[in-house]
Design an enzyme around this catalytic site. Structure first.
Site, mmCIF file in Angstrom:
data_model
loop_
_atom_site.group_PDB
_atom_site.id
_atom_site.type_symbol
_atom_site.label_atom_id
_atom_site.label_comp_id
_atom_site.label_asym_id
_atom_site.label_seq_id
_atom_site.Cartn_x
_atom_site.Cartn_y
_atom_site.Cartn_z
ATOM 1 N N ASN A 1 34.786 -4.866 66.858
ATOM 2 C CA ASN A 1 34.772 -5.652 65.626
ATOM 3 C C ASN A 1 33.396 -6.310 65.515
ATOM 4 O OD1 ASN A 1 35.071 -7.443 63.530
ATOM 5 N ND2 ASN A 1 36.883 -8.470 64.355
ATOM 6 N N VAL A 2 32.572 -5.840 64.597
ATOM 7 C CA VAL A 2 31.201 -6.338 64.510
ATOM 8 C C VAL A 2 31.127 -7.783 64.039
ATOM 9 C CG1 VAL A 2 30.152 -4.065 64.207
ATOM 10 C CG2 VAL A 2 30.900 -5.372 62.185
ATOM 11 N N ASN B 1 25.886 0.817 59.797
ATOM 12 C CA ASN B 1 26.588 1.530 58.737
ATOM 13 C C ASN B 1 27.947 0.915 58.392
ATOM 14 O OD1 ASN B 1 27.274 4.018 57.043
ATOM 15 N ND2 ASN B 1 28.855 4.138 58.624
ATOM 16 N N SER C 1 23.078 0.546 49.668
ATOM 17 C CA SER C 1 23.793 1.258 48.605
ATOM 18 C C SER C 1 22.996 1.146 47.319
ATOM 19 C CB SER C 1 25.186 0.660 48.388
ATOM 20 O OG SER C 1 25.781 1.162 47.203
ATOM 21 N N TYR D 1 30.192 -6.837 47.340
ATOM 22 C CA TYR D 1 29.583 -5.648 47.943
ATOM 23 C C TYR D 1 28.098 -5.539 47.586
ATOM 24 C CZ TYR D 1 29.153 -0.722 49.346
ATOM 25 O OH TYR D 1 28.768 0.443 49.949
ATOM 26 N N ALA D 2 27.772 -5.747 46.301
ATOM 27 C CA ALA D 2 26.382 -5.668 45.868
ATOM 28 C C ALA D 2 25.522 -6.701 46.578
ATOM 29 C CB ALA D 2 26.292 -5.850 44.352
ATOM 30 N N ALA D 3 26.065 -7.907 46.744
ATOM 31 C CA ALA D 3 25.315 -8.964 47.421
ATOM 32 C C ALA D 3 25.005 -8.583 48.861
ATOM 33 C CB ALA D 3 26.100 -10.276 47.370
ATOM 34 N N LYS E 1 24.841 -5.506 50.148
ATOM 35 C CA LYS E 1 23.955 -4.351 50.253
ATOM 36 C C LYS E 1 22.521 -4.687 49.835
ATOM 37 C CE LYS E 1 26.898 -1.632 52.073
ATOM 38 N NZ LYS E 1 26.727 -1.242 53.492
#
Length: 239
Positions: free
Chosen positions: A53-54, A80, A132, A145-147, A149
């Protein structure tokens, strides 16, 4: 073989792009440590799976120590691992926000902080953050998600400066895939994917191997003069 004798860690290695990266690295001679939250079934003898678990800092720190103890060195790190919890901002819960931030951003911070000192000590290494197209251009319903990436692109540029301050050849780059034909995408209906294909200059989705090829270039000595760069691999997609 381009990665002969190198040791590589790939997070999110169970499937999709991560799995393709692991298999590609192994074919190129690397000893690959594939990391994920679930079981990793690999038949390739050069790939070893670890459940990790990272987001758990003590686990990540111990993992890094174990890898150095077992292999002697770490040459490549591919960040990744990532998740999505999509919703328009007025419908996005705090739990959805926190889950994505913790895995996609804090997880990258955790494992890089644990691995980078060993690379700096040996004065060489390559770190690749998987970003992404959404991190470059944004996307409706993906604020979290955008934040993250966009964040890992910025981290790569920052770490490229930090990890070479005293002459070390530790390179840090990011790869920003477009929409890729992974297991997850195969469940998306064509009525959703067709407009994406139409916005892509090459008229199709990418394949995991095409992303792995780009990551391989940045991991190998062929990119020895490339650092602090974000490589867009999206077929010409513009959201």
């Amino acid at each position: 073989m381009r990665l002969e004798g190198k040791v590589a860690i790939v997070t999110g290695g169970a499937q999709g792009i991560g799995r393709s990266i692991c298999e590609t690295f192994a074919k190129e001679g690397a000893k690959v440590v594939a990391v994920d939250m679930s079981d990793l079934a690999y038949t390739c003898e050069n790939v070893k799976g670890y459940i990790l678990n990272v987001t758990n800092r003590p686990e990540v720190e111990q993992f890094a120590k174990n890898i150095v103890s077992e292999y002697g060195h770490i040459d490549i790190l591919v960040n990744n691992a990532g998740i999505t919890r999509d919703a328009l901002i007025h419908k996005m819960t705090e739990d959805m926000w926190d889950a994505v931030i913790n895995v996609n951003l804090k997880g990258v911070f955790n494992i890089t902080q644990a691995v980078a000192p060993q690379m700096i000590e040996q004065k060489k290494g390559s770190i690749i953050n998987i970003a992404s197209v959404v991190g470059e251009y944004g996307n409706i319903g993906q604020s979290n998600y955008a934040a993250t990436k966009a964040g890992v692109i910025a981290l790569a540029k920052t770490w490229a400066k930090e990890f070479s301050r005293k002459g070390e050849a530790v390179r840090v780059n990011s790869v920003a895939p477009g929409y890729v034909n992974t297991e997850m995408m195969q469940t998306v209906p064509d009525k959703v994917l067709d407009p994406i294909r139409a916005k892509t200059m090459l008229g199709r989705l990418g394949e995991p191997q095409e992303i792995a090829n780009a990551v391989l270039f940045l991991a190998s000595d062929e990119s020895s003069f490339v650092t602090g760069h974000n490589l867009s691999v999206n077929g010409g997609l513009r959201l």
